[in-house]
Design a protein around this motif. Structure first.
Motif, PDB file in Angstrom:
ATOM      1  N   SER A 222      -6.363   0.138  -6.857  1.00  0.00           N
ATOM      2  CA  SER A 222      -5.121   0.140  -6.093  1.00  0.00           C
ATOM      3  C   SER A 222      -4.835   1.550  -5.581  1.00  0.00           C
ATOM      4  O   SER A 222      -5.438   2.518  -6.037  1.00  0.00           O
ATOM      5  N   GLY A 223      -3.946   1.646  -4.602  1.00  0.00           N
ATOM      6  CA  GLY A 223      -3.603   2.950  -4.037  1.00  0.00           C
ATOM      7  C   GLY A 223      -2.210   2.905  -3.460  1.00  0.00           C
ATOM      8  O   GLY A 223      -1.378   2.085  -3.869  1.00  0.00           O
ATOM      9  N   ASN A 224      -1.929   3.762  -2.492  1.00  0.00           N
ATOM     10  CA  ASN A 224      -0.609   3.781  -1.864  1.00  0.00           C
ATOM     11  C   ASN A 224      -0.733   4.182  -0.399  1.00  0.00           C
ATOM     12  O   ASN A 224      -1.835   4.419   0.102  1.00  0.00           O
ATOM     13  N   GLU A 225       0.408   4.252   0.274  1.00  0.00           N
ATOM     14  CA  GLU A 225       0.410   4.560   1.704  1.00  0.00           C
ATOM     15  C   GLU A 225      -0.183   5.936   2.003  1.00  0.00           C
ATOM     16  O   GLU A 225      -0.821   6.128   3.043  1.00  0.00           O
ATOM     17  N   ILE A 226       0.035   6.890   1.109  1.00  0.00           N
ATOM     18  CA  ILE A 226      -0.499   8.235   1.318  1.00  0.00           C
ATOM     19  C   ILE A 226      -2.021   8.194   1.410  1.00  0.00           C
ATOM     20  O   ILE A 226      -2.628   8.868   2.255  1.00  0.00           O
ATOM     21  N   ASP A 227      -2.647   7.385   0.565  1.00  0.00           N
ATOM     22  CA  ASP A 227      -4.107   7.247   0.599  1.00  0.00           C
ATOM     23  C   ASP A 227      -4.563   6.713   1.956  1.00  0.00           C
ATOM     24  O   ASP A 227      -5.533   7.201   2.548  1.00  0.00           O
ATOM     25  N   TYR A 228      -3.859   5.688   2.438  1.00  0.00           N
ATOM     26  CA  TYR A 228      -4.245   5.051   3.697  1.00  0.00           C
ATOM     27  C   TYR A 228      -4.146   6.024   4.866  1.00  0.00           C
ATOM     28  O   TYR A 228      -5.119   6.212   5.618  1.00  0.00           O
ATOM     29  N   PHE A 229      -2.983   6.653   5.010  1.00  0.00           N
ATOM     30  CA  PHE A 229      -2.776   7.528   6.166  1.00  0.00           C
ATOM     31  C   PHE A 229      -3.557   8.831   6.046  1.00  0.00           C
ATOM     32  O   PHE A 229      -3.906   9.446   7.062  1.00  0.00           O
TER      33      PHE A 229
END
Length: 288
Positions: A222-229
């Motif tokens: 799992s991750g978060n929005e910071i990882d994606y952007f």
């Protein structure tokens, strides 16, 4: 940011062209088209990339050409100017700094972001029924993520695995949906009505988006929005750094830079939908 697959290409820009329908009908799908044009050749490599390559061209190419009938040209040109200003102020300076990094770091970073991008190809390979490419995508991601140390190395390519980058916009095109209106999106760059819908759908279909911006767990990851952007941002900088001279050449030689990017984008998307080998020789990746 924008990403177009065009590496090692020479762009042929056309302007002042006129189309003449040989049978007088409004539908030019099956007609032989005569055109008057002036051309400006921009040296970006050895391949001539020409949207209007042939005097007579087939319906699939003509469908993409019809996207030139823009619905929002005024707004798109304003957004394009904003994007280019953003590039001048932020992206280009970052890219020039990134370009000075040691080659192994740049190559590894590019491999890492490309490997993550392969995840979106997997569900689209299934939807397109392209099981050969599905094998390339799954095999490449698995090998590069494990043996290639989270994708920083690319051993899969050395054994012949070369997955095409696929997205929902391409899948819709594969099923015959036309591009619709051409438009420019803030930050993301060139698009069409079809591809804009595809971008939204990608955020639901992409496994990486699933575990980051949607913050869901997949196979214990799992991750978060910071990882994606962060990954998307690094991808844009990596692309821009690889094409500093290409952008300079394009800006220097274009009569109308907006139209140049439009032509490049439409050609690139058509090649990707048709799985043309040309579309896999990256000028980088100017798809959204």
């Amino acid at each position: 940011f924008m990403s177009l697959d065009l590496s090692n290409a020479r762009i042929v820009l056309e302007y002042n062209y006129n189309f003449y329908n040989t049978n007088g009908s409004d539908d030019i799908s099956d007609d032989i088209i005569e055109r008057k044009k002036k051309v400006n050749n921009i040296p970006l490599g050895g391949v001539t990339y020409n949207l209007y390559e042939h005097v007579g061209f087939n319906k699939s190419i003509n469908d993409e050409v019809k996207a030139a009938n823009e619905c929002f040209e005024g707004a798109s040109r304003a957004i394009f100017k904003f994007n280019m200003a953003l590039d001048d102020i932020i992206l280009e300076p970052l890219a020039k700094g990134y370009k000075k990094l040691p080659s192994p770091i740049k190559t590894g970073t590019g491999n890492f972001t490309s490997n993550i991008g392969t995840l979106l190809s997997i569900p689209n390979n299934i939807l397109q029924g392209n099981f050969k490419q599905l094998g390339h995508s799954v095999g490449s991601f698995t090998i590069n993520t494990t043996v290639g140390i989270l994708g920083f190395l690319n051993p899969a390519e050395k054994i012949g695995l070369k997955p095409h980058k696929e997205d929902v916009g391409q899948t819709l095109g594969k099923y015959g949906l036309g591009p619709g209106c051409y438009l420019v999106l803030p930050i993301l760059g060139p698009s069409t009505a079809r591809d804009t819908v595809g971008i939204i759908a990608d955020s639901f279909l992409d496994p990486f988006a699933h575990i980051t911006i949607r913050e869901k767990s997949l196979l214990g990851v799992s991750g978060n929005e910071i990882d994606y952007f962060s990954v998307k941002g690094v991808s844009a900088i990596d692309f821009r750094a690889d094409n500093v001279s290409n952008f300079v050449s394009l800006e220097k030689n274009s009569i109308d830079l907006y139209s140049s990017f439009k032509s490049i984008y439409l050609q690139d998307r058509l090649n990707k939908i048709n799985n043309s080998d040309q579309s896999q020789d990256d000028w980088g990746n100017l798809d959204n």
